[in-house]
Write an enzyme that holds these catalytic residues in place. Sequence first.
Site, PDB file in Angstrom:
ATOM      1  N   GLU A  45     -19.461 -57.103 -34.743  1.00 14.17           N
ATOM      2  CA  GLU A  45     -18.292 -57.757 -34.144  1.00 14.17           C
ATOM      3  C   GLU A  45     -17.744 -58.820 -35.097  1.00 14.17           C
ATOM      4  OE1 GLU A  45     -19.393 -59.543 -30.441  1.00 14.17           O
ATOM      5  OE2 GLU A  45     -17.334 -59.949 -29.819  1.00 14.17           O
ATOM      6  N   ASP A  60     -11.177 -66.768 -28.498  1.00 12.67           N
ATOM      7  CA  ASP A  60     -11.567 -67.499 -27.282  1.00 12.67           C
ATOM      8  C   ASP A  60     -12.089 -68.924 -27.465  1.00 12.67           C
ATOM      9  OD1 ASP A  60     -11.024 -64.928 -26.499  1.00 12.67           O
ATOM     10  OD2 ASP A  60     -12.733 -64.767 -25.141  1.00 12.67           O
TER      11      ASP A  60
HETATM   12  C1  2M8 Z   1     -14.009 -61.622 -26.451  1.00 11.22           C
HETATM   13  O1  2M8 Z   1     -13.544 -62.073 -25.190  1.00 11.22           O
HETATM   14  C2  2M8 Z   1     -14.115 -61.676 -23.963  1.00 11.22           C
HETATM   15  C3  2M8 Z   1     -13.286 -62.292 -22.837  1.00 11.22           C
HETATM   16  O2  2M8 Z   1     -12.010 -61.759 -22.879  1.00 11.22           O
HETATM   17  C4  2M8 Z   1     -15.568 -62.100 -23.790  1.00 11.22           C
HETATM   18  O3  2M8 Z   1     -16.061 -62.987 -24.487  1.00 11.22           O
HETATM   19  O4  2M8 Z   1     -16.215 -61.521 -22.918  1.00 11.22           O
HETATM   20  C5  2M8 Z   1     -12.967 -62.056 -27.498  1.00 11.22           C
HETATM   21  O5  2M8 Z   1     -13.457 -61.894 -28.808  1.00 11.22           O
HETATM   22  C6  2M8 Z   1     -11.699 -61.248 -27.299  1.00 11.22           C
HETATM   23  O6  2M8 Z   1     -10.773 -61.523 -28.319  1.00 11.22           O
HETATM   24  C7  2M8 Z   1     -11.984 -59.750 -27.258  1.00 11.22           C
HETATM   25  O7  2M8 Z   1     -10.817 -59.060 -26.930  1.00 11.22           O
HETATM   26  C8  2M8 Z   1     -13.080 -59.404 -26.253  1.00 11.22           C
HETATM   27  C9  2M8 Z   1     -13.524 -57.946 -26.335  1.00 11.22           C
HETATM   28  O8  2M8 Z   1     -13.814 -57.596 -27.661  1.00 11.22           O
HETATM   29  O9  2M8 Z   1     -14.222 -60.234 -26.475  1.00 11.22           O
END
Ligand code: 2M8
Length: 446
Positions: free
Chosen positions: A412, A171
Amino acid sequence: MGEPSGADLARRALEVLDHNRRGEWTCPADGIYPNQWLWDSCFIAIGLARHDPQRAAGELRALFRGQWANGMLPHMIFAAGSHDAGSARIWRSRSFPEAPRDVETSCITQPPLPAVAAEHIANAMAEADRRPFLEEIVPEIVRYHEWLYRARDLGQRGLVTLIHPWECGLDTTPPWMTELGRMREPRWMRAVMRWHLAHVVRFLRRDTRYVPACERPSEDDGLRMLVLAHRARRYGFDLRRMPPADSVLVEDLAFNAILVAANRSLVRIAAGAGIPIGEHLQRCCARSAAALDELWDESKGEYFSRNATTGAPLGGSTVATFLPLWAASSTTARTARLVARLSEPGWWPRFPVPSVPTDAPEFDAERYWKGPTWVNTNWMIIEGLAHHGEQELADELRRRTLALVAASGFSEYFSPTTGHGDGAGEFSWTAALVLDLATRAPRSPE
Ligand code: 2M8
């Protein structure tokens, strides 16, 4: 660092996945990520395939609950009764006739890993289960890949265009954030920034209730991503309708490299099950494999994403440069150069592989996609290295990844310099991919 006990790590990984299980699917982490995400579920299914192929198949099936009538697979499916209502409001998916009626989803996609996950599941399944599973899942994956080419490769050039950084999965990766910084900002946002009011936004954020702000996107980046999502909504999240001056359109390196690897899995599983994927899609697959080369910069010896409107490369080194190793069908001087780059100090700190090299100006050891080491990118690099017969390096990265998680937990992401676990704890794809890496014997190339 010695080899951690694989059996013990695998057992702990399963505990994390059980804790985050929500019936048929698994959320990325309790609290901060209560919904189902596209590529998370694929990584989760890849790990689960090692342990329980039927549960892995259920994880993937649950993802296709969210598939739109036009074939689009959304990056999120909201959990029923989720407290993440703010996020669901950005999308209001049910206002689109093509969206499913029984679940709320986002209106953008994420790296297209379902074919890769399906191949891992099929390979792990008993012979009798494999065919019915593939007969059910392959047509759905075909519809998704067809949508990617129809809706996101308007010039039929072989590279898919993304309309939001949330689609690339990495992101807040610096090249995207620089591009977002050039975007025309609404007046209210300029005022927020001018008066340094961004800290006010912190009180409205959900994520910083769970994770320290210094490990999450900055307020400026977060605001810009929200503004871009609202702006894309005005055009129905439809690339055809989005004016370049009001949008950020990128031929993203990570996404397109993953697409090429996924196309290869799709062709293999479809052939194995005797399901024709059609000549048009076959042509698209061939075109993508060739077009990825256009993202290579010979003088820098790296791949870069590209602005889809101007064709200008998005500068700044990121871990995405190694993903074409997984995509490339043959070993070339270019792939050899990439493998050599992995030994450079910026790319191979104590806990490799950082999302941004440690000697880059944008490097931030604990902040999300701006520096930390992530297990999913390590996993894809390990696949890429093995694919090119770089078994020794693949095994070394596998061993280091397992040792990092054994020492720091199923976080994470991790600081590449200290190994400290950051972001959400008990994170599902970390657990799932550790389950895969810990269970597999060091691999021989495909
Ligand atoms: C993160 O993205 C989400 C938005 O989609 C967030 O920040 O809330 C990113 O690391 C993404 O790659 C990942 O799929 C998601 C859930 O782990 O978190």
